[in-house]
Design an enzyme around this catalytic site. Structure first.
Site, PDB file in Angstrom:
ATOM      1  N   PHE A  12      42.313  25.685  47.923  1.00 62.33           N
ATOM      2  CA  PHE A  12      40.856  26.234  48.110  1.00 62.33           C
ATOM      3  C   PHE A  12      39.934  25.783  46.869  1.00 62.33           C
ATOM      4  O   PHE A  12      40.447  25.423  45.700  1.00 62.33           O
ATOM      5  CB  PHE A  12      41.014  27.603  47.984  1.00 62.33           C
ATOM      6  N   THR A  13      38.660  25.736  47.376  1.00 64.20           N
ATOM      7  CA  THR A  13      37.656  24.936  46.265  1.00 64.20           C
ATOM      8  C   THR A  13      37.800  25.619  44.805  1.00 64.20           C
ATOM      9  O   THR A  13      38.119  24.813  43.890  1.00 64.20           O
ATOM     10  CB  THR A  13      36.217  25.451  46.876  1.00 64.20           C
ATOM     11  N   LYS A  55      37.317  40.383  50.139  1.00 64.42           N
ATOM     12  CA  LYS A  55      37.615  39.783  51.424  1.00 64.42           C
ATOM     13  C   LYS A  55      38.475  40.941  52.186  1.00 64.42           C
ATOM     14  O   LYS A  55      37.708  42.255  52.403  1.00 64.42           O
ATOM     15  CB  LYS A  55      38.283  38.537  51.453  1.00 64.42           C
ATOM     16  N   TYR A 115      34.140  52.454  28.486  1.00 63.49           N
ATOM     17  CA  TYR A 115      34.349  51.187  28.188  1.00 63.49           C
ATOM     18  C   TYR A 115      35.978  51.070  28.004  1.00 63.49           C
ATOM     19  O   TYR A 115      36.556  50.199  28.534  1.00 63.49           O
ATOM     20  CB  TYR A 115      33.986  50.802  26.477  1.00 63.49           C
ATOM     21  N   ASP A 121      47.702  33.548  46.419  1.00 63.38           N
ATOM     22  CA  ASP A 121      46.397  33.765  46.584  1.00 63.38           C
ATOM     23  C   ASP A 121      46.448  34.907  47.675  1.00 63.38           C
ATOM     24  O   ASP A 121      46.450  34.318  49.020  1.00 63.38           O
ATOM     25  CB  ASP A 121      45.553  32.492  46.865  1.00 63.38           C
TER      26      ASP A 121
HETATM   27  N1  F0G Z   1      40.826  31.953  47.356  1.00 66.77           N
HETATM   28  C1  F0G Z   1      40.145  32.080  48.578  1.00 66.77           C
HETATM   29  C2  F0G Z   1      41.402  31.840  49.626  1.00 66.77           C
HETATM   30  C3  F0G Z   1      38.918  32.400  48.792  1.00 66.77           C
HETATM   31  O1  F0G Z   1      38.592  32.151  50.108  1.00 66.77           O
HETATM   32  C4  F0G Z   1      38.148  32.616  47.747  1.00 66.77           C
HETATM   33  C5  F0G Z   1      36.725  32.853  47.911  1.00 66.77           C
HETATM   34  C6  F0G Z   1      38.660  32.903  46.175  1.00 66.77           C
HETATM   35  C7  F0G Z   1      40.038  32.450  46.249  1.00 66.77           C
HETATM   36  C8  F0G Z   1      37.591  32.929  45.176  1.00 66.77           C
HETATM   37  O2  F0G Z   1      37.363  34.252  45.151  1.00 66.77           O
HETATM   38  O3  F0G Z   1      34.728  34.325  45.456  1.00 66.77           O
HETATM   39  O4  F0G Z   1      35.975  36.134  44.458  1.00 66.77           O
HETATM   40  O5  F0G Z   1      35.767  34.125  43.353  1.00 66.77           O
HETATM   41  N2  F0G Z   1      36.151  32.464  49.119  1.00 66.77           N
HETATM   42  C9  F0G Z   1      34.794  32.589  49.466  1.00 66.77           C
HETATM   43  C10 F0G Z   1      34.568  32.133  51.070  1.00 66.77           C
HETATM   44  C11 F0G Z   1      33.762  31.947  48.552  1.00 66.77           C
HETATM   45  O6  F0G Z   1      33.400  32.279  51.463  1.00 66.77           O
HETATM   46  O7  F0G Z   1      35.551  31.851  51.431  1.00 66.77           O
HETATM   47  P1  F0G Z   1      35.848  34.652  44.681  1.00 66.77           P
END
Ligand code: F0G
Length: 459
Positions: free
Chosen positions: A127-128, A261, A75, A218
């Protein structure tokens, strides 16, 4: 004698394969309808070549799998955490590490630690998940990427660059104390995997230093960004990917990482910072949202695979083959006349849906439509990156992004060149019959990150 070119090739061989199910058009038609024409809602079993994302979909090496067997599932104080910490310090140079279950876990914690209500967070395109966490923490994202990034046909090699004048006017307007950090992505995902140059990053560092503003990186696809610097930026041709990656990180104050990634793992991420104060607060917060600070929602084995994956991710041969494959696909698509974002980026090919389907207005979701048509044609699954992904502003209005794209994202070390041929041919077939394709309407819209679960009907 004529000089014969030296092609890239994979610096590995295949030890195990996963068999794929082949489907008929009738089966795909049914699957698509059941999925509400949203490729996120398809069952992966019904997909032949899966280009939905490069996130968590890469193939691990035999060494990473061996590492999985060496998981220390204590843990607290797992051996694998200390290994990961050592690798993060060695490869990226950040001082303090907090593992998280994936990238957005790190974004959540970082946003909560650094952002106060009413703050402004400038960044090189949104980014989303990143923007949503900034907004949930009370901040407002402001795009300061160069204008070239919003033009799919502009071939400027570093479309991830920050427009320093845009940033300067934000600082002037709001004052530096309102800007907790500048949010800088390497290989800007939503722009098509476009890199930022070292020169721009250095200038940004100088400007932010003057105003005592942090840069948060990022670093999800930092090695891919380093490859473009090596290939295209003056003075970097003889530098290793590893040394370029470290230099990029050295120009920033901390980072959020989706290790799914670049770092070649199926799950995992982290927050890494240089300030002890920020680290201390984040370490306090991680136990609320993720888990103890020596595992952050991950198993020991996951941290071990990540540590090994990070080392493999900065190999020159690895990156050359990785991006070589993406470029191979992009050039083949261009050969068939399919309109794609240029220059070709690091993690996939982004098809310009506005240009592909000019007769479909943006509120009838051209990119969503094209992704559905690609699946129907060949079982290739791609993803919308346009008006659906952009979502709504905090006041409820739709964001209408300039870029309306379909992403053909290439998982690392997974598919072969023959797969790339099949994908390009399928895109060419859909392009041939583009005039007959009709748009869609959204019939279900979730409140957050709607692109994941929204449903559509054909018009
Ligand atoms: N930042 C970038 C540039 C990303 O592409 C992603 C995720 C995240 C942050 C968030 O990371 O998914 O591990 O929580 N991108 C995926 C995509 C979902 O399909 O581009 P995560």
């Amino acid at each position: 004698m004529k000089k014969i070119k030296q092609s890239w090739a994979e610096p590995y061989k295949i030890k195990m394969v996963e068999l794929l199910k082949m489907t008929t058009v009738a089966q795909r038609k049914k699957a698509l309808k059941e999925a509400g024409y949203n490729t996120f809602l398809l069952r992966s079993e019904d997909v032949y070549i899966d280009l939905l994302t490069d996130s968590g979909t890469s193939a691990m090496s035999d060494r990473q799998w061996a590492g999985m067997m060496m998981g220390d599932e204590a843990y607290a104080g797992s051996r694998n955490f200390y290994h990961l910490e050592e690798v993060v310090r060695d490869v990226y140079g950040y001082k303090y590490l907090i593992p998280t279950h994936q990238g957005r876990g790190a974004e959540n914690i970082l946003s909560k630690v650094l952002i106060k209500k009413g703050d402004i967070i400038p960044g090189n395109m949104y980014f989303t998940t990143t923007r949503l966490h900034q907004e949930l923490a009370g901040g407002k994202f402001e795009d300061v990427i160069i204008d070239e990034a919003h033009d799919p046909e502009n071939t400027f090699p570093f479309k991830g660059n920050v427009d320093l004048n845009k940033l300067k006017s934000l600082i002037k307007k709001h004052g530096a104390p309102k800007i907790p950090y500048v949010s800088i992505a390497t290989s800007v995902n939503m722009a098509g995997g476009q890199p930022i140059s070292m020169k721009n990053l250095k200038e940004l560092r100088a400007l932010t230093k003057k105003h005592h503003i942090r840069i948060i990186h990022d670093m999800t696809r930092v090695a891919e960004n380093a490859y473009f610097i090596q290939q295209k930026e003056k003075g970097y041709a003889d530098r290793s990917i590893k040394s370029i990656v470290k230099e990029i990180c050295s120009l920033t104050d901390g980072a959020t990482m989706s290790a799914k990634k670049d770092a070649l793992v199926n799950i995992g991420g982290f927050l890494a910072v240089n300030d002890y104060d920020v680290y201390e607060e984040a370490r306090n917060m991680v136990v609320v949202y993720e888990g103890l600070h020596t595992y952050g929602g991950l198993a020991g084995r996951d941290m071990e695979a990540m540590a090994i994956g990070i080392k493999e991710s900065v190999g020159d041969e690895h990156i050359k083959a990785r991006i070589g494959q993406v470029i191979y696909l992009g050039e083949k698509m261009m050969h068939y006349g399919v309109p794609i974002v240029q220059p070709i980026g690091g993690h996939g090919i982004f098809v310009d849906a506005k240009k592909f389907l000019p007769h479909i207005p943006q509120d009838q979701f051209p990119a969503q439509t094209l992704a559905a048509e690609m699946y129907l044609d060949s079982g290739v699954r791609t993803m919308e990156r346009g008006v659906v992904s952009a979502g709504r502003k905090p006041n409820g209005e739709n964001y209408y992004p300039k870029l309306e794209l379909v992403r053909f994202t290439i998982p690392r070390r997974v598919y072969t060149q023959a797969h790339m041929d099949v994908i390009a041919e399928s895109a060419a077939r859909v392009y041939e019959r583009r005039d007959a394709i009709k748009g869609m309407k959204m019939v279900y819209e979730p409140k957050y990150l709607r692109f994941f679960q929204a449903r559509f009907e054909k018009l």
